[in-house]
Design an enzyme around this catalytic site. Structure first.
Site, PDB file in Angstrom:
ATOM      1  CG  LEU A  42      -1.897  -1.171   1.356  1.00 60.26           C
ATOM      2  CD1 LEU A  42      -2.821  -0.940   2.550  1.00 60.26           C
ATOM      3  CD2 LEU A  42      -2.708  -1.381   0.088  1.00 60.26           C
ATOM      4  CG  HIS A  46      -3.132   1.172  -2.399  1.00 58.23           C
ATOM      5  ND1 HIS A  46      -1.772   1.067  -2.528  1.00 58.23           N
ATOM      6  CD2 HIS A  46      -3.660   0.400  -3.381  1.00 58.23           C
ATOM      7  CE1 HIS A  46      -1.480   0.263  -3.533  1.00 58.23           C
ATOM      8  NE2 HIS A  46      -2.609  -0.158  -4.069  1.00 58.23           N
ATOM      9  CD  GLN A  70      -5.132  -8.896 -10.830  1.00 60.56           C
ATOM     10  OE1 GLN A  70      -6.239  -9.101 -10.334  1.00 60.56           O
ATOM     11  NE2 GLN A  70      -4.540  -7.714 -10.734  1.00 60.56           N
ATOM     12  N   GLY A 168      -9.226   3.456  -8.169  1.00 62.28           N
ATOM     13  CA  GLY A 168      -8.408   4.577  -8.589  1.00 62.28           C
ATOM     14  C   GLY A 168      -8.413   4.786 -10.093  1.00 62.28           C
ATOM     15  CE  LYS A 170      -1.325   3.089 -10.753  1.00 60.80           C
ATOM     16  NZ  LYS A 170      -1.023   2.034 -11.773  1.00 60.80           N
ATOM     17  CB  SER A 208       2.580  -1.707  -5.983  1.00 63.16           C
ATOM     18  OG  SER A 208       1.466  -1.358  -5.205  1.00 63.16           O
ATOM     19  NE  ARG A 209       3.860  -4.727 -12.164  1.00 58.82           N
ATOM     20  CZ  ARG A 209       2.612  -5.153 -12.186  1.00 58.82           C
ATOM     21  NH1 ARG A 209       1.641  -4.274 -12.172  1.00 58.82           N
ATOM     22  NH2 ARG A 209       2.336  -6.445 -12.212  1.00 58.82           N
TER      23      ARG A 209
END
Length: 305
Positions: A42, A46, A70, A168, A170, A208-209
């Site tokens: 997070l 988030h 996924q 979100g 994004k 997160s990446r």
């Protein structure tokens, strides 16, 4: 030594039965429930969703689940960060005292009782597909992705039964896919799309990446967003041409040496590519790679969710 989860302030539920019992309590107390779906690791993006949920609902439940469905066999499922104790403590610190907040952190077996493999041809059981929208944009290079997203979110909606769900911007295509799924399957909830949270210094969308980027890559990554902003300024000045709007994004991305996968100007309704921006507006989006890290971003022109 493992870090402690702040479970006294923030209960962590691990089973469907526990969540349903909690949800029944909220119903008896006539409390509205907001839901935020995450895969953990997070960050402030988030937490902005949690803030939005807490501002509107009496109770908030946050799921933390790295969803195998996924990911493709060649993608980074095993490397995806899993930081549950840190995530729970961030949520415990962020949740408003006036709002009840809990975490749902199920196992893979709990979510996929028949088992799950990243090889789609070997998957068994029940899956959800949103045809059409899922094949556009990200679906061109990741044909498995939105089937996995729609399936796990449908499961979570059925388990949690929220009044409101918060996602979100994004992940704009995900928002479009899930909005269609909610409408098509008559989920009794309201889906809210919250604006992307960005680094205040350079505008890079929080992800997160981003932790995978080297310092040199991180310094170049925001050039895509600068291109999106230039395109939005052009649109605001009256430019509606696909060619002109996309060209300025390409110009800025070239300055950063970004390895562009695609840049899209698409309809908010069906994500079909547009030659000009009409009265319904458009989504200007794209994906690029920095080494082995793949990033996405977008802006909305002429409309809001």
């Amino acid at each position: 030594m493992s870090k402690q989860v702040n479970s006294e302030k923030l209960p962590v539920l691990h089973t469907v039965a526990e969540v349903r019992a909690w949800r029944q309590t909220q119903r008896k107390e006539n409390k509205s429930v907001g839901y935020v779906a995450t895969m953990g690791a997070l960050h402030a993006g988030h937490l902005s969703l949690v803030d939005a949920a807490a501002a509107q609902c009496d109770s908030v439940i946050v799921s933390i689940f790295v969803n195998p469905a996924q990911f493709a066999p060649h993608e980074d499922l095993d490397q995806y960060p899993r930081t549950l104790p840190e995530d729970v403590n961030k949520l415990a610190a962020a949740c408003l005292p006036s709002c009840t907040c809990v975490v749902f952190a199920p196992s893979v077996t709990e979510m996929y009782p028949r088992g799950i493999t990243t090889d789609r041809t070997q998957q068994r059981g029940t899956f959800v597909e949103v045809l059409g929208l899922s094949e556009m944009l990200e679906g061109g290079t990741r044909p498995h992705f939105f089937r996995g997203v729609a399936t796990v979110v449908a499961k979570l909606f059925h388990i949690i039964m929220p009044d409101d769900a918060f996602f979100g911007q994004k992940d704009v295509q995900q928002c479009c896919v899930l909005r269609a799924m909610v409408q098509d399957l008559y989920f009794p909830l309201v889906l809210h799309v919250i604006p992307t949270v960005r680094d205040p210094e350079d505008g890079l969308a929080l992800s997160s990446r981003n932790v995978y980027l080297s310092p040199e890559q991180r310094s170049r990554a925001p050039t895509f967003y600068r291109g999106l902003c230039r395109a939005r300024d052009l649109f605001d000045s009256g430019v509606v041409s696909r060619e002109k709007l996309i060209s300025v994004v390409k110009e800025e991305a070239a300055k950063g040496g970004l390895d562009i996968e695609y840049i899209s100007l698409s309809s908010p309704e069906d994500l079909s590519e547009l030659e000009t921006v009409g009265s319904s507006g458009a989504v200007l989006s794209g994906a690029w790679r920095m080494g082995t890290t793949r990033l996405i971003d977008n802006i909305l022109v002429g409309f809001k969710f």
